[in-house]
Structure formats: C-alpha cells, structure tokens
Design an enzyme around this catalytic site. Structure first.
Site, PDB file in Angstrom:
ATOM      1  CG  ASP A  49      60.262  74.946 114.972  1.00 56.97           C
ATOM      2  OD1 ASP A  49      60.086  74.706 116.176  1.00 56.97           O
ATOM      3  OD2 ASP A  49      60.126  74.094 114.091  1.00 56.97           O
ATOM      4  CG  ASP A  50      63.336  73.622 117.716  1.00 55.91           C
ATOM      5  OD1 ASP A  50      62.214  73.524 118.246  1.00 55.91           O
ATOM      6  OD2 ASP A  50      63.907  72.666 117.181  1.00 55.91           O
ATOM      7  CB  CYS A  89      57.068  72.473 117.980  1.00 52.91           C
ATOM      8  SG  CYS A  89      56.970  70.859 117.170  1.00 52.91           S
ATOM      9  CG  HIS A 163      54.332  69.772 113.558  1.00 50.98           C
ATOM     10  ND1 HIS A 163      55.427  69.680 114.402  1.00 50.98           N
ATOM     11  CD2 HIS A 163      53.968  68.502 113.301  1.00 50.98           C
ATOM     12  CE1 HIS A 163      55.714  68.416 114.641  1.00 50.98           C
ATOM     13  NE2 HIS A 163      54.837  67.686 113.984  1.00 50.98           N
ATOM     14  CG  ASP A 319      58.200  76.167 118.567  1.00 45.62           C
ATOM     15  OD1 ASP A 319      59.386  76.404 118.854  1.00 45.62           O
ATOM     16  OD2 ASP A 319      57.866  75.331 117.702  1.00 45.62           O
TER      17      ASP A 319
END
Length: 499
Positions: A49-50, A89, A163, A319
């Site tokens: 993530d990120d 995301c 999410h 993402d």
C-alpha cells in the site's frame, strides 16, 4: 490334478495377481507423479500500500534497504512502465480483481471519500467543482480473479488490507476468497496501528506488541503450509507502508543512524500549492519499507522450504504512488513528479516485478506498458486457464512480455474526477506510446502534454509545440470517457467565483 500341481498353480496365480497389484501401484504412483508435475501453478500476489516507484533498491532507492524484493527482481522481470489504474487505493484494488477500469465501475475514489452530497462538510467545499459520485463497494456481480481461480480448483487466501466495501457482505470471503485474515472496510490499520491489539474484526489480536506486517506474513505462511494438495492463490495485501507511520523501534533507530551517517537533511519543493519531499531520508518510513521487505522474504523462504517455489508465480505490485505531498510527506518519487493522489507519474507509476519459474529469465527488465487491469487475464493465461473477456474487458495479457516478446501496443487511461487529500485535482489522463496527456477539469480545462521518453519528470508541457498531437489525444480521451460512461464532476455552486 495333483495337489502339488494345484499348489504350484495357486502360487503362480497369486504371484501374477501380486504383480498386477504392484504394477497398478506403480502405475498409480506414476500417474500421481505426473499429476503433481502438471499441477497448475500457484500464485502469490503481493500488493504493498502506497509504495512509490523508487521505494525499493531494484528500482533505484539508495536509502531504503529491500534485499528480499531486490532478490526477487534479480530472478524475475521488472516492469519499468507499470501503472496503477488510479492514484489512490480502492479503485486500483478493484481493477486488479475485476480487470476493469475504475471509471467503468464508478469506483473512482478511495472508499470513504466524500460524495457530492457530503462535500458541504468537507475541506473541498469551496473548490470550483463538486466531485463525481462514485460506488463505495466493489459490486458482488463482478466475477473476481479469486472467483475465477476458485472455480478451477484453486484454494484462495487473502491477508491484509481490503478496503473494497463498507459491510461484511462485500469483504474477501464473499468475493471469492476461502480464507480472510485481516481484510475489512478500513483502509489503514486501526487499534494500535501496526502493533497488536489491532481492533480488526477479521484478525484476532496477537501478543501485545506483535507487528502487523510480520503477522500477515505468518498467516500467509501458515496457509501455504496447510494447503499441500491444491494449487492456490495467496493474496498478501500489506497495510504498510500506508500512514499512520510506525515500525519496529530497532529498525527506526537503524535508519536514524543511517541518515546521520550519510549527512542527509530533508529537502523540499512545491507541487501546486503543496510542499513536496525531494529526497528519501525519513527514518520511520525506511523502517516500514524494510519491515515489509523482511515479511516478503519470510514468505518467499516458506515457498522454498515447502519445495513449491518452482511452481509458484510471484507478483509484486503497489496500488498507487508514494505519498510525497501530504500526511507527513514520507517519501520522494523523484525523478517522477508528485505522488499519491496526483495524475502525474509519481501518483500512478509503480514498482512491479513478476517471477514465472521456467519462463522469466533472470534480472530481466521490460519497458512494455502495463496497467493493473492486466493482472486478471495475465494470471489466467499463466495458469493455463481460458480468458474471460466479458469480465476483464479492460485488461490485456502481458504473457508475451514475460516471454521476452513484444506486446501489441495500446493506450491506457486514468480518470480521477475528485480532489485528492494530497493536493491533486479532478482530471483524466491518457498514455499512448511515449506520449502522455492530462486534462484537468477545473474551470479552464487545462491540458498538459508530455513526452515521457525524453521527460520522465513531466517538466515541459508540449501542448504549444504539438497542438495536433494534443488535439488527437484529447479526442481519444473524450471518446474513451463516453464509451465507458465515466462520471464527471459538476460546478460547485458554493464556490465563491461560481456564476
């Protein structure tokens, strides 16, 4: 017949029967061996993530240490022109599992972002545009990648950040995954953040102080060990390196010492109205990256220990771009411009690695243009399964690239009709070959045109020099938006300069 003759006959008959049984056993063992040899490959999909394009050593970081990921790149293929389908995301995550552009599904913003009806209470309430409405769940009608593999006999496992839906009916176990460890509505770790207790309805707390990133790796390893007979999809979706920033103390101290030893100081620039980080030197972020890398290394070692590493496809991806313009400004994406939440390269270009045993050659690099919608058809292709073009309609298999052959060229698109928390504005973008066009939707509908081969940092807007090219690409972009029914922002009547 004499008794001795009868005995001899029985002995011979018994021997023949035994031999037949033995031969049958050998034949069965041989068939089982062949079945095992021909078993469809396992798939380990690792999503971080990120994580920014330059946040791992194999893609150029000299501050963060990622030996496990670098080793994966050394035996697989690194894609230097790989993209997320969105600069935030949830839309990208949906694109991976469905093979569709977020704009087609109306999943264009992170789930939980303001809708037009709630903007009045949001920091964007005085901006020129109201964001487009978006879907806040990945629809159950989508036949996900996990469902496609499960239908063909794969065991399916999910660990980490989901999410993709507010209520549990939209969570992993209802979207094709047999097992769900930690996936629910939240886009970031809650509870004690990256340490137990987690306050996660799909992940029981570990011992106080247990690290979440390590725990997710351990859950994935347990699944691999407990699934000896079926091919599997193990989808390891780290919460890291998303905010809130946090990592094991010993690693933070390591990077504090490294920053001091190298004499590094934070360097800053400006992107729009936002401060942007220009160098990688934040100790806690370096610690988070290395913690994630250690977890990756543990899982890769487990594959080898179980002697299935040569029958397991490994995909590594992020993402969206690294967070550089807000929320602590933890990393820098230079030479790429901006970061998460922006349609510039820093927001959408990703570090992507694929290892396909027996196919990808060691330390290969590909400059083929790929995007996150492509994973669905590609993984089906690698597993020897039929394509599902009515489902993954926006994805294209890049198996030819993995085999070292050219792919058919095609444009790729982005549509983000929202204001990003990180400073980005509503817009769409198109990349076609070396050319990239961005159209911003605020009142002047500004258009920017870049040649990424000569200007990867998007520093020179070439619209004035190439008006025909800009016109052509803008036409492509408009046609694409109309074709997929992309939602558009509207004028905000509360904006002080609105007519």
């Amino acid at each position: 017949m004499k008794i001795s003759s009868i005995k001899t006959y029985v002995f011979l008959a018994t021997g023949v029967a035994a031999l037949a049984v033995l031969m049958g056993s050998v034949s069965w063992m041989g068939n089982e061996f062949e079945v095992r040899k021909k078993q469809r490959p396992n798939v380990l999909f690792i999503l971080v993530d990120d994580l920014g394009w330059k946040d791992v050593g194999a893609f150029g970081s000299t501050f963060y240490e990622t030996p496990a990921i670098d080793a994966l790149a050394a035996k697989g293929m690194s894609f230097t022109n790989a993209y997320a389908a969105c600069p935030v995301c949830s839309p990208t995550r949906a694109s991976i599992l469905t093979g569709k552009y977020p704009a087609r599904m109306k999943t264009t913003d992170w789930f939980g972002a303001p809708q037009p009806s709630t903007v009045a209470k949001h920091w964007t309430r005085d901006r020129p545009l109201l964001p487009a409405a978006y879907e806040e769940n990945m629809a159950l009608q989508e036949f996900t990648l996990a469902e496609a593999l499960k239908e063909k006999g794969y065991a399916t496992f999910f660990a980490g950040k989901w999410h993709l839906g507010e209520t549990e009916k939209f969570w992993p176990e209802n979207q094709g995954f047999d097992i769900n460890k930690g996936g629910y509505f939240s886009g970031s770790p809650r509870g004690n953040h990256y340490f137990s207790p987690y306050n996660n309805p799909r992940l029981p707390d570990g011992p106080v102080g247990e690290n979440l990133t390590d725990r997710l790796a351990n859950e994935t390893i347990a699944f691999i060990k407990n699934n000896p007979s079926k091919p599997f999809l193990a989808y390891l979706s780290f919460y890291s390196v998303h905010t809130p920033l946090g990592a094991p103390e010993e690693l933070i101290k390591k990077y504090e010492a490294k920053k001091a030893k190298l004499g590094l100081n934070d360097q800053w620039g400006v992107e729009g109205t936002q401060k942007v980080r220009l160098n990688q030197c934040l100790p806690v972020y370096g610690a988070m990256v290395e913690s994630m890398d250690r977890a990756v290394g543990k899982v890769l070692k487990a594959l080898k220990d179980q002697e299935i590493d040569q029958n397991t496809i490994i995909v590594f991806m992020s993402d969206n771009g690294g967070l550089s313009t807000a929320e602590g400004h933890p990393t820098s994406n230079l030479p790429l411009r901006a970061g998460k939440g922006w349609l510039y390269e820093g927001g959408i270009r990703e570090p992507m690695i694929v290892y396909w045993p027996g196919v990808t050659k060691t330390a290969q690099k590909s400059d083929q243009l790929v995007i996150s919608t492509d994973f669905y058809p590609t993984i089906l292709d690698m597993c020897g399964l039929a394509q599902l073009p009515e489902q993954h309609m926006d994805g294209k298999s890049f198996v030819s690239a993995l085999k070292g052959k050219p792919m058919a060229t095609r444009p790729v698109f982005w549509h983000y009709p929202h204001y990003g928390n990180q400073g980005g504005s509503p817009g769409s973008a198109l990349r076609d070959g070396d050319w990239k066009l961005i159209e911003w939707f605020e009142e002047d509908r500004q258009v920017e045109l870049y040649n990424l081969r000569s200007d990867i940092g998007e520093t020179r807007n070439l619209v004035a020099e190439n008006p025909e090219k800009a016109k052509e690409m803008l036409g492509q972009l408009n046609t694409w938006r109309q074709h997929i029914g992309a939602g558009m922002p509207a004028k905000n009547p509360a904006h002080k300069t609105a007519n």
